[in-house]
Design a protein around this motif. Structure first.
Motif, PDB file in Angstrom:
ATOM      1  N   TYR A   1      51.709  68.794  84.743  1.00 11.88           N
ATOM      2  CA  TYR A   1      52.863  68.340  83.979  1.00 11.88           C
ATOM      3  C   TYR A   1      52.934  66.812  83.974  1.00 11.88           C
ATOM      4  O   TYR A   1      53.239  66.195  82.987  1.00 11.88           O
ATOM      5  N   GLY A   2      52.640  66.213  85.104  1.00 13.33           N
ATOM      6  CA  GLY A   2      52.669  64.755  85.178  1.00 13.33           C
ATOM      7  C   GLY A   2      51.268  64.221  85.336  1.00 13.33           C
ATOM      8  O   GLY A   2      51.035  63.280  86.067  1.00 13.33           O
ATOM      9  N   ARG A   3      50.312  64.810  84.609  1.00 12.05           N
ATOM     10  CA  ARG A   3      48.911  64.540  84.923  1.00 12.05           C
ATOM     11  C   ARG A   3      48.513  63.094  84.839  1.00 12.05           C
ATOM     12  O   ARG A   3      47.686  62.612  85.593  1.00 12.05           O
ATOM     13  N   VAL A   4      49.070  62.366  83.871  1.00 15.96           N
ATOM     14  CA  VAL A   4      48.550  61.013  83.740  1.00 15.96           C
ATOM     15  C   VAL A   4      49.284  60.054  84.665  1.00 15.96           C
ATOM     16  O   VAL A   4      49.053  58.870  84.660  1.00 15.96           O
ATOM     17  N   ARG A   5      50.183  60.600  85.484  1.00 18.61           N
ATOM     18  CA  ARG A   5      50.904  59.698  86.380  1.00 18.61           C
ATOM     19  C   ARG A   5      50.368  59.771  87.799  1.00 18.61           C
ATOM     20  O   ARG A   5      51.077  59.484  88.739  1.00 18.61           O
ATOM     21  N   VAL A   6      49.121  60.185  87.944  1.00 16.88           N
ATOM     22  CA  VAL A   6      48.490  60.132  89.264  1.00 16.88           C
ATOM     23  C   VAL A   6      47.862  58.745  89.365  1.00 16.88           C
ATOM     24  O   VAL A   6      46.828  58.495  88.759  1.00 16.88           O
ATOM     25  N   PRO A   7      48.479  57.839  90.098  1.00 20.07           N
ATOM     26  CA  PRO A   7      48.051  56.435  90.054  1.00 20.07           C
ATOM     27  C   PRO A   7      46.627  56.199  90.542  1.00 20.07           C
ATOM     28  O   PRO A   7      45.959  55.295  90.077  1.00 20.07           O
ATOM     29  N   PHE A   8      46.137  57.026  91.445  1.00 12.70           N
ATOM     30  CA  PHE A   8      44.807  56.781  92.009  1.00 12.70           C
ATOM     31  C   PHE A   8      43.735  57.668  91.379  1.00 12.70           C
ATOM     32  O   PHE A   8      42.627  57.788  91.905  1.00 12.70           O
ATOM     33  N   ALA A   9      44.054  58.304  90.249  1.00 16.11           N
ATOM     34  CA  ALA A   9      43.068  59.176  89.607  1.00 16.11           C
ATOM     35  C   ALA A   9      42.123  58.364  88.744  1.00 16.11           C
ATOM     36  O   ALA A   9      42.528  57.385  88.115  1.00 16.11           O
ATOM     37  N   ASN A  10      40.837  58.809  88.695  1.00 16.19           N
ATOM     38  CA  ASN A  10      39.866  58.153  87.830  1.00 16.19           C
ATOM     39  C   ASN A  10      40.030  58.621  86.402  1.00 16.19           C
ATOM     40  O   ASN A  10      39.670  57.938  85.460  1.00 16.19           O
ATOM     41  N   LYS A  11      40.502  59.866  86.231  1.00 23.41           N
ATOM     42  CA  LYS A  11      40.653  60.423  84.894  1.00 23.41           C
ATOM     43  C   LYS A  11      41.726  61.514  84.903  1.00 23.41           C
ATOM     44  O   LYS A  11      42.015  62.109  85.939  1.00 23.41           O
ATOM     45  N   ALA A  12      42.306  61.762  83.737  1.00 25.04           N
ATOM     46  CA  ALA A  12      43.284  62.839  83.601  1.00 25.04           C
ATOM     47  C   ALA A  12      42.724  63.885  82.652  1.00 25.04           C
ATOM     48  O   ALA A  12      42.164  63.546  81.614  1.00 25.04           O
ATOM     49  N   ILE A  13      42.853  65.154  83.030  1.00 21.44           N
ATOM     50  CA  ILE A  13      42.362  66.229  82.163  1.00 21.44           C
ATOM     51  C   ILE A  13      43.477  67.258  81.984  1.00 21.44           C
ATOM     52  O   ILE A  13      44.232  67.522  82.917  1.00 21.44           O
ATOM     53  N   THR A  14      43.560  67.809  80.784  1.00 22.12           N
ATOM     54  CA  THR A  14      44.647  68.738  80.498  1.00 22.12           C
ATOM     55  C   THR A  14      44.641  69.942  81.453  1.00 22.12           C
ATOM     56  O   THR A  14      43.603  70.470  81.808  1.00 22.12           O
ATOM     57  N   GLU A  15      45.841  70.381  81.815  1.00 28.94           N
ATOM     58  CA  GLU A  15      45.959  71.440  82.821  1.00 28.94           C
ATOM     59  C   GLU A  15      45.423  72.773  82.321  1.00 28.94           C
ATOM     60  O   GLU A  15      45.015  73.617  83.117  1.00 28.94           O
ATOM     61  N   ILE A  16      45.440  72.975  81.011  1.00 23.68           N
ATOM     62  CA  ILE A  16      44.901  74.222  80.487  1.00 23.68           C
ATOM     63  C   ILE A  16      43.418  74.313  80.842  1.00 23.68           C
ATOM     64  O   ILE A  16      42.950  75.341  81.357  1.00 23.68           O
ATOM     65  N   ALA A  17      42.690  73.221  80.582  1.00 21.09           N
ATOM     66  CA  ALA A  17      41.258  73.211  80.877  1.00 21.09           C
ATOM     67  C   ALA A  17      41.030  73.377  82.378  1.00 21.09           C
ATOM     68  O   ALA A  17      40.136  74.123  82.801  1.00 21.09           O
ATOM     69  N   CYS A  18      41.852  72.705  83.192  1.00 24.66           N
ATOM     70  CA  CYS A  18      41.666  72.767  84.648  1.00 24.66           C
ATOM     71  C   CYS A  18      41.953  74.159  85.191  1.00 24.66           C
ATOM     72  O   CYS A  18      41.258  74.641  86.089  1.00 24.66           O
ATOM     73  N   HIS A  19      42.965  74.812  84.653  1.00 19.91           N
ATOM     74  CA  HIS A  19      43.273  76.149  85.121  1.00 19.91           C
ATOM     75  C   HIS A  19      42.152  77.125  84.834  1.00 19.91           C
ATOM     76  O   HIS A  19      41.811  77.967  85.672  1.00 19.91           O
ATOM     77  N   ALA A  20      41.596  77.025  83.643  1.00 18.77           N
ATOM     78  CA  ALA A  20      40.510  77.938  83.285  1.00 18.77           C
ATOM     79  C   ALA A  20      39.306  77.697  84.195  1.00 18.77           C
ATOM     80  O   ALA A  20      38.682  78.631  84.696  1.00 18.77           O
ATOM     81  N   ARG A  21      38.994  76.432  84.413  1.00 14.58           N
ATOM     82  CA  ARG A  21      37.840  76.088  85.259  1.00 14.58           C
ATOM     83  C   ARG A  21      38.070  76.558  86.692  1.00 14.58           C
ATOM     84  O   ARG A  21      37.180  77.072  87.353  1.00 14.58           O
ATOM     85  N   GLY A  22      39.323  76.370  87.173  1.00 18.33           N
ATOM     86  CA  GLY A  22      39.672  76.790  88.527  1.00 18.33           C
ATOM     87  C   GLY A  22      39.586  78.304  88.690  1.00 18.33           C
ATOM     88  O   GLY A  22      39.066  78.807  89.690  1.00 18.33           O
ATOM     89  N   ALA A  23      40.071  79.027  87.690  1.00 17.48           N
ATOM     90  CA  ALA A  23      40.031  80.490  87.756  1.00 17.48           C
ATOM     91  C   ALA A  23      38.583  80.968  87.793  1.00 17.48           C
ATOM     92  O   ALA A  23      38.240  81.923  88.483  1.00 17.48           O
ATOM     93  N   ASN A  24      37.727  80.283  87.047  1.00 14.90           N
ATOM     94  CA  ASN A  24      36.304  80.597  87.027  1.00 14.90           C
ATOM     95  C   ASN A  24      35.700  80.443  88.419  1.00 14.90           C
ATOM     96  O   ASN A  24      34.883  81.252  88.864  1.00 14.90           O
ATOM     97  N   TYR A  25      36.122  79.405  89.149  1.00 16.84           N
ATOM     98  CA  TYR A  25      35.634  79.185  90.519  1.00 16.84           C
ATOM     99  C   TYR A  25      36.155  80.267  91.452  1.00 16.84           C
ATOM    100  O   TYR A  25      35.429  80.819  92.266  1.00 16.84           O
ATOM    101  N   MET A  26      37.455  80.595  91.297  1.00 17.96           N
ATOM    102  CA  MET A  26      38.087  81.515  92.225  1.00 17.96           C
ATOM    103  C   MET A  26      37.635  82.952  92.034  1.00 17.96           C
ATOM    104  O   MET A  26      37.489  83.694  93.000  1.00 17.96           O
ATOM    105  N   TYR A  27      37.427  83.356  90.802  1.00 18.32           N
ATOM    106  CA  TYR A  27      37.113  84.763  90.544  1.00 18.32           C
ATOM    107  C   TYR A  27      35.713  84.988  90.001  1.00 18.32           C
ATOM    108  O   TYR A  27      35.276  86.125  89.868  1.00 18.32           O
ATOM    109  N   GLY A  28      35.017  83.907  89.662  1.00 19.60           N
ATOM    110  CA  GLY A  28      33.645  84.078  89.180  1.00 19.60           C
ATOM    111  C   GLY A  28      33.553  84.058  87.675  1.00 19.60           C
ATOM    112  O   GLY A  28      34.560  84.101  86.968  1.00 19.60           O
ATOM    113  N   PRO A  29      32.326  84.017  87.153  1.00 21.03           N
ATOM    114  CA  PRO A  29      32.118  83.906  85.708  1.00 21.03           C
ATOM    115  C   PRO A  29      32.560  85.129  84.906  1.00 21.03           C
ATOM    116  O   PRO A  29      32.524  85.104  83.692  1.00 21.03           O
TER     117      PRO A  29
END
Lengths: 297, 368
Positions: free
Chosen positions: A96-124
């Protein structure tokens, strides 16, 4: 006689904390990346060592996203004695506040991150993800790599979100971790509450209690209405049987089991990772790929 | 070729063209609903005495001429009042104004009349942003809310362009039937605004003449000329669905208001929609872009959406896009502190129409 201490129990407060993988040492890792997911209700910081889950922090978000990001990152670092922020090679912010992480190198939309995370947690095998977050619901369709193909999101209605559950737990004085288990302590499944609106459901719940309904029965009725509401949102994307749920609400068996009944099949629950971490995990994995990409240049 | 002036801009028109056609061809947008680029001549349409909506017969007055949507109104020098640009033929030296106060106000009154008789709650709802339209937190009944075409609806785009007046009375649900006995089409007559595009396109383009209209209590009521589509001469070509500016006519087997893509369907021109702002992606234009939070949209050469993104600093992000050699040719932006939500909302609208994410949003492709 000793004075009795007044105890104020906060029923809605789910478990916050941090953790470190006891079998891993950060000094053995080649690439350390972090994903920070600042949500409207909760924030997570995940540290991955060479693409494996290494440590995390999970806490309630404050009103200031920058502070929430720093707080949760410190929490994760505290779990790893000797590890400092400077040791992390790449940080990706999301949520929700993704671009307000002051020490982040980059911000990526949470939709993309959730899908990628679910892929890691449950597999392809994962194809459909329902993220039940603190204040919103997302239904995501992805491919075998965890790439987003389609999504539907609701940000206007608290029904079916963590906030809705917090309100009910507080009202019925049931610790939120026990809501699911309690909702099955009924002889017969009651009809769902007639309204999904959290505010009106509160009033309806009080009315049911007055009519002699037990707390488990009211919980069952509410969970049932939530499951139905979530099913309505999920149907808009291409629902596949390879279905998983992420977000804090995935820990609520009261809603999950009833949702499975509506879906007509069982969803995958075979992950040992806390479901609230999906977004931050995805972000940390993107961080690793981005770091490797920058090294190639 | 003749020359007319529209809003002080010289426009070339062909002999016999209407002012509306001349304007649209020259890239000047005049709102319309009952016109369609496939209609060449203004053909007078009159009502008949009985039409059928599914099995239900609707009786009304016959011989009543069709008035039209009354949205394409313009002012012409030397002529009093407001005139329908779809009827007036362009004449050499004509001076047309499409943007006067009177034109704007009258268009708003007329679109309000159309909206009052059509479910429109979502169009005027303050909470529309981010709503998934499954549950209404305001408790508005489903038959008063927008249909599955919300976000890709032509009536919506035209209404938003003209401006929806505050205090628009809520829609009062009608008892018009929803007919889906033909599994190929779903006809929701409570959504019909009586623009008669379907009647005209069936008659003029397809030559099937299966649809007609009658007039009941001053309202245009559309239906088939016989109880069933088959008896009426329907060829099931689907052009009526293609031209319908609302969700009244939908393909029966396609979800969420999208139109069927089929090579067997008669190909017709799409309607010309209200213009969206497209600024050329140049450093000069970026100087006027604020450095605040918001979203930006990138368009390719053909003005199709290429990428949608929400950022903390719009100008900085756009400069980065230019430096990175973005293939985009145009852009547009909107300031919004809740930019992550706005980005998601616009992306969802895009996906509803195209079925997939914008091409430029796949920057993460090499990170898997």
């Amino acid at each position: 006689m000793a004075e009795m201490e007044e105890q104020t129990i906060e029923y809605w407060r789910w478990d916050e904390g941090n953790w470190k993988n006891p079998d891993m040492d950060f000094k053995d890792a080649e690439i350390l990346t972090a994903g920070i997911d600042v949500g409207s209700v909760s924030s997570q910081a995940v540290i991955m060592a060479d693409g494996e889950l290494f440590a995390y922090g999970n806490t309630r978000s404050g009103y200031n996203s920058r502070d929430s990001a720093s707080n949760v990152m410190n929490m994760a670092l505290e779990a790893v004695p000797g590890l400092k922020l400077e040791d992390i090679h790449y940080v990706v912010g999301t949520g929700y506040g993704r671009v307000r992480v002051p020490f982040a190198n980059k911000a990526i939309t949470e939709i993309a991150c959730h899908a990628r995370g679910a892929n890691y947690m449950y597999g392809p095998k994962v194809r459909t993800i329902m993220d039940m977050g603190g204040q919103d619901l997302k239904a995501i369709s992805c491919d075998e790599r965890g790439k987003v193909l389609n999504f539907v999101m609701n940000e206007k209605c608290a029904a079916g979100t963590g906030r809705g559950m917090e309100v009910m737990a507080d009202l019925l004085k049931v610790p939120i971790q026990k809501v699911g288990e309690m909702s099955f302590q009924v002889e017969k499944e009651p009809p769902p509450v007639s309204t999904t609106c959290v505010l009106f459901a509160k009033t309806e719940a009080l009315g049911l209690l007055k009519n002699g309904w037990s707390v488990p029965k009211v919980l069952a009725a509410y969970c049932s209405a939530m499951a139905h509401r979530i099913y309505g949102v999920v149907k808009t994307v291409d629902v596949k049987k390879e279905f998983v749920i992420t977000g804090g609400c995935a820990k609520n068996s009261g809603i999950i089991n009833r949702l499975e009944k509506e879906l007509g099949f069982e969803i995958y629950k075979d992950t040992k990772v806390d479901t609230q971490l999906a977004g931050a995990i995805g972000a940390a994995l993107f961080g690793k790929a981005l770091y490797e990409k920058s090294k190639k240049k | 070729m003749i020359e007319i002036t529209i809003d002080q801009k010289k426009v070339k028109a062909e002999e016999g063209q209407t002012v509306l056609q001349a304007a649209l061809n020259a890239g000047i947008y005049i709102p319309y609903l009952c016109h369609h680029p496939e209609f060449v001549e203004v053909k007078g349409l009159s009502s008949i005495e009985r039409v059928y909506q599914g099995g239900e017969a609707k009786d009304g007055e016959g011989g009543v001429p069709f008035e039209g949507c009354m949205l394409c109104l313009v002012e012409i020098e030397g002529q009093s009042g407001l005139l329908k640009s779809c009827e007036i033929k362009a004449e050499e030296g004509m001076q047309v104004r499409t943007d006067t106060e009177k034109v704007r106000e009258t268009r708003q009154e007329n679109i309000a009349k159309i909206l009052e008789q059509h479910p429109h709650a979502c169009l005027v709802c303050a909470q529309a942003d981010g709503c998934d339209q499954k549950i209404c937190s305001l408790g508005i009944p489903e038959n008063e809310r927008c249909c599955s075409k919300y976000g890709i609806c032509e009536l919506q785009k035209v209404a938003e362009f003209i401006g929806i007046e505050k205090g628009l009375p809520p829609y009062v649900p009608s008892s018009d039937p929803i007919v889906d006995e033909d599994s190929l089409f779903k006809r929701a007559y409570d959504l019909c605004i009586g623009c008669l595009r379907c009647v005209r396109v069936c008659r003029e383009i397809r030559g099937a003449d299966a649809l007609a209209f009658t007039v009941r209590d001053g309202r245009v009521v559309v239906g088939s000329n016989q109880p069933s589509l088959k008896e009426s001469g329907c060829k099931y070509c689907g052009v009526c669905v293609e031209v319908c500016p609302t969700g009244a006519l939908l393909d029966g087997d396609v979800r969420s208001g999208k139109r069927k893509k089929s090579s067997l369907r008669l190909k017709i021109k799409p309607p010309i929609l209200p213009p969206e702002q497209h600024l050329a992606l140049t450093e000069g234009n970026l100087e006027n872009v604020p450095e605040g939070e918001g979203i930006y949209i990138l368009f390719d050469e053909a003005k199709e959406i290429y990428k949608i993104s929400g950022v903390e600093n719009i100008r900085e992000a756009l400069l980065e896009e230019m430096d990175a050699g973005s293939p985009a040719a145009f852009f547009n932006y909107e300031e919004d502190p809740m930019f992550t939500g706005k980005e998601r909302q616009l992306t969802q609208q895009y996906m509803k129409k195209h079925g997939e994410m914008p091409p430029g949003n796949s920057e993460l492709d090499d990170l898997f």
